[in-house]
Design a protein around this motif. Structure first.
Motif, PDB file in Angstrom:
ATOM      1  N   PRO A  97      -9.061 -14.093 -22.513  1.00 47.71           N
ATOM      2  CA  PRO A  97     -10.403 -13.338 -22.861  1.00 47.71           C
ATOM      3  C   PRO A  97     -11.190 -12.812 -21.577  1.00 47.71           C
ATOM      4  N   GLU A  98     -11.057 -13.564 -20.364  1.00 49.78           N
ATOM      5  CA  GLU A  98     -11.474 -13.196 -19.070  1.00 49.78           C
ATOM      6  C   GLU A  98     -10.769 -12.031 -18.578  1.00 49.78           C
ATOM      7  N   THR A  99      -9.721 -11.618 -18.914  1.00 47.03           N
ATOM      8  CA  THR A  99      -9.035 -10.485 -18.302  1.00 47.03           C
ATOM      9  C   THR A  99      -9.063  -9.362 -19.339  1.00 47.03           C
ATOM     10  N   THR A 100      -9.690  -9.528 -20.664  1.00 45.73           N
ATOM     11  CA  THR A 100      -9.613  -8.617 -21.732  1.00 45.73           C
ATOM     12  C   THR A 100     -10.793  -7.654 -21.709  1.00 45.73           C
ATOM     13  N   HIS A 101     -10.561  -6.505 -21.367  1.00 46.19           N
ATOM     14  CA  HIS A 101     -11.743  -5.202 -21.609  1.00 46.19           C
ATOM     15  C   HIS A 101     -12.057  -4.921 -22.778  1.00 46.19           C
ATOM     16  N   VAL A 102     -12.888  -4.414 -23.111  1.00 50.01           N
ATOM     17  CA  VAL A 102     -13.243  -3.715 -24.360  1.00 50.01           C
ATOM     18  C   VAL A 102     -14.224  -2.564 -23.946  1.00 50.01           C
ATOM     19  N   VAL A 103     -13.734  -1.334 -24.304  1.00 51.75           N
ATOM     20  CA  VAL A 103     -15.004  -0.258 -23.836  1.00 51.75           C
ATOM     21  C   VAL A 103     -15.377   0.403 -25.089  1.00 51.75           C
ATOM     22  N   ILE A 104     -16.805   0.606 -25.723  1.00 54.17           N
ATOM     23  CA  ILE A 104     -17.030   1.413 -26.891  1.00 54.17           C
ATOM     24  C   ILE A 104     -17.534   2.570 -26.194  1.00 54.17           C
ATOM     25  N   ASP A 105     -17.018   3.692 -26.685  1.00 55.34           N
ATOM     26  CA  ASP A 105     -17.475   5.224 -26.467  1.00 55.34           C
ATOM     27  C   ASP A 105     -18.070   5.687 -27.728  1.00 55.34           C
ATOM     28  N   GLU A 106     -19.612   6.107 -27.650  1.00 60.45           N
ATOM     29  CA  GLU A 106     -20.010   6.730 -28.825  1.00 60.45           C
ATOM     30  C   GLU A 106     -20.331   8.141 -28.451  1.00 60.45           C
ATOM     31  N   VAL A 107     -19.528   8.915 -29.479  1.00 56.62           N
ATOM     32  CA  VAL A 107     -19.283  10.448 -29.515  1.00 56.62           C
ATOM     33  C   VAL A 107     -20.305  11.123 -30.422  1.00 56.62           C
ATOM     34  N   PRO A 108     -20.943  12.102 -30.056  1.00 51.17           N
ATOM     35  CA  PRO A 108     -21.993  12.829 -30.804  1.00 51.17           C
ATOM     36  C   PRO A 108     -21.214  13.272 -31.887  1.00 51.17           C
ATOM     37  N   ILE A 109     -21.892  13.301 -33.194  1.00 49.72           N
ATOM     38  CA  ILE A 109     -21.283  13.800 -34.161  1.00 49.72           C
ATOM     39  C   ILE A 109     -20.945  15.367 -34.152  1.00 49.72           C
ATOM     40  N   VAL A 126     -25.363   2.721 -34.111  1.00 50.01           N
ATOM     41  CA  VAL A 126     -24.679   1.434 -34.032  1.00 50.01           C
ATOM     42  C   VAL A 126     -25.698   0.591 -33.207  1.00 50.01           C
ATOM     43  N   THR A 127     -26.028  -0.660 -33.815  1.00 53.78           N
ATOM     44  CA  THR A 127     -26.703  -1.471 -33.096  1.00 53.78           C
ATOM     45  C   THR A 127     -26.058  -2.190 -31.841  1.00 53.78           C
ATOM     46  N   ILE A 128     -26.738  -2.999 -30.833  1.00 57.02           N
ATOM     47  CA  ILE A 128     -26.228  -3.773 -29.990  1.00 57.02           C
ATOM     48  C   ILE A 128     -25.555  -4.934 -30.562  1.00 57.02           C
ATOM     49  N   THR A 129     -25.979  -5.381 -31.785  1.00 57.02           N
ATOM     50  CA  THR A 129     -25.263  -6.590 -32.204  1.00 57.02           C
ATOM     51  C   THR A 129     -23.955  -6.379 -32.782  1.00 57.02           C
ATOM     52  N   GLN A 130     -23.925  -5.049 -33.377  1.00 54.49           N
ATOM     53  CA  GLN A 130     -22.628  -4.782 -34.284  1.00 54.49           C
ATOM     54  C   GLN A 130     -21.810  -4.584 -32.957  1.00 54.49           C
ATOM     55  N   LYS A 131     -22.059  -3.804 -31.626  1.00 59.58           N
ATOM     56  CA  LYS A 131     -21.199  -3.440 -30.714  1.00 59.58           C
ATOM     57  C   LYS A 131     -20.734  -5.004 -30.220  1.00 59.58           C
ATOM     58  N   LYS A 132     -21.638  -5.895 -29.955  1.00 61.17           N
ATOM     59  CA  LYS A 132     -21.264  -7.441 -29.524  1.00 61.17           C
ATOM     60  C   LYS A 132     -20.166  -7.757 -30.544  1.00 61.17           C
ATOM     61  N   GLU A 133     -20.469  -7.676 -31.576  1.00 60.01           N
ATOM     62  CA  GLU A 133     -19.510  -8.219 -32.843  1.00 60.01           C
ATOM     63  C   GLU A 133     -17.885  -7.448 -32.391  1.00 60.01           C
ATOM     64  N   LEU A 134     -18.182  -6.198 -32.396  1.00 56.36           N
ATOM     65  CA  LEU A 134     -16.848  -5.402 -32.157  1.00 56.36           C
ATOM     66  C   LEU A 134     -16.032  -5.921 -31.050  1.00 56.36           C
ATOM     67  N   ILE A 135     -16.896  -6.287 -29.859  1.00 53.87           N
ATOM     68  CA  ILE A 135     -16.232  -6.563 -28.615  1.00 53.87           C
ATOM     69  C   ILE A 135     -15.546  -8.228 -28.656  1.00 53.87           C
ATOM     70  N   LYS A 136     -16.297  -9.108 -29.368  1.00 52.87           N
ATOM     71  CA  LYS A 136     -15.958 -10.225 -29.572  1.00 52.87           C
ATOM     72  C   LYS A 136     -14.646 -10.588 -30.643  1.00 52.87           C
TER      73      LYS A 136
END
Length: 67
Positions: free
Chosen positions: A37-49, A13-23
């Motif tokens: 938006p300034e109080t909305t938190h989004v965390v992406i966890d990448e799990v090994p397959i 997953v690219t940084i660009t894709q992660k930015k798009e998900l968060i946005k």
């Protein structure tokens, strides 16, 4: 303060894709729940397959069956 946790497998997953998900997730919360938006938190966890299971099997093994 909304907190959204997205869990995905760690499959290039690219940084660009992660930015798009968060946005996009942030914008959904703004549009649907009127959250700030300034109080909305989004965390992406990448799990090994090897740590992800589906249909009672490791995703890494299922993926190798079809590749």
């Amino acid at each position: 303060m909304p907190y959204v946790n997205i869990k995905i497998t760690d499959e290039n997953v690219t940084i660009t894709q992660k930015k798009e998900l968060i946005k996009g997730v942030t914008q959904l919360l703004v549009d649907i729940l009127n959250k700030r938006p300034e109080t909305t938190h989004v965390v992406i966890d990448e799990v090994p397959i090897d740590n992800w299971g589906v249909q009672g099997e490791l995703y890494s093994e299922i993926k190798h069956k079809y590749n």
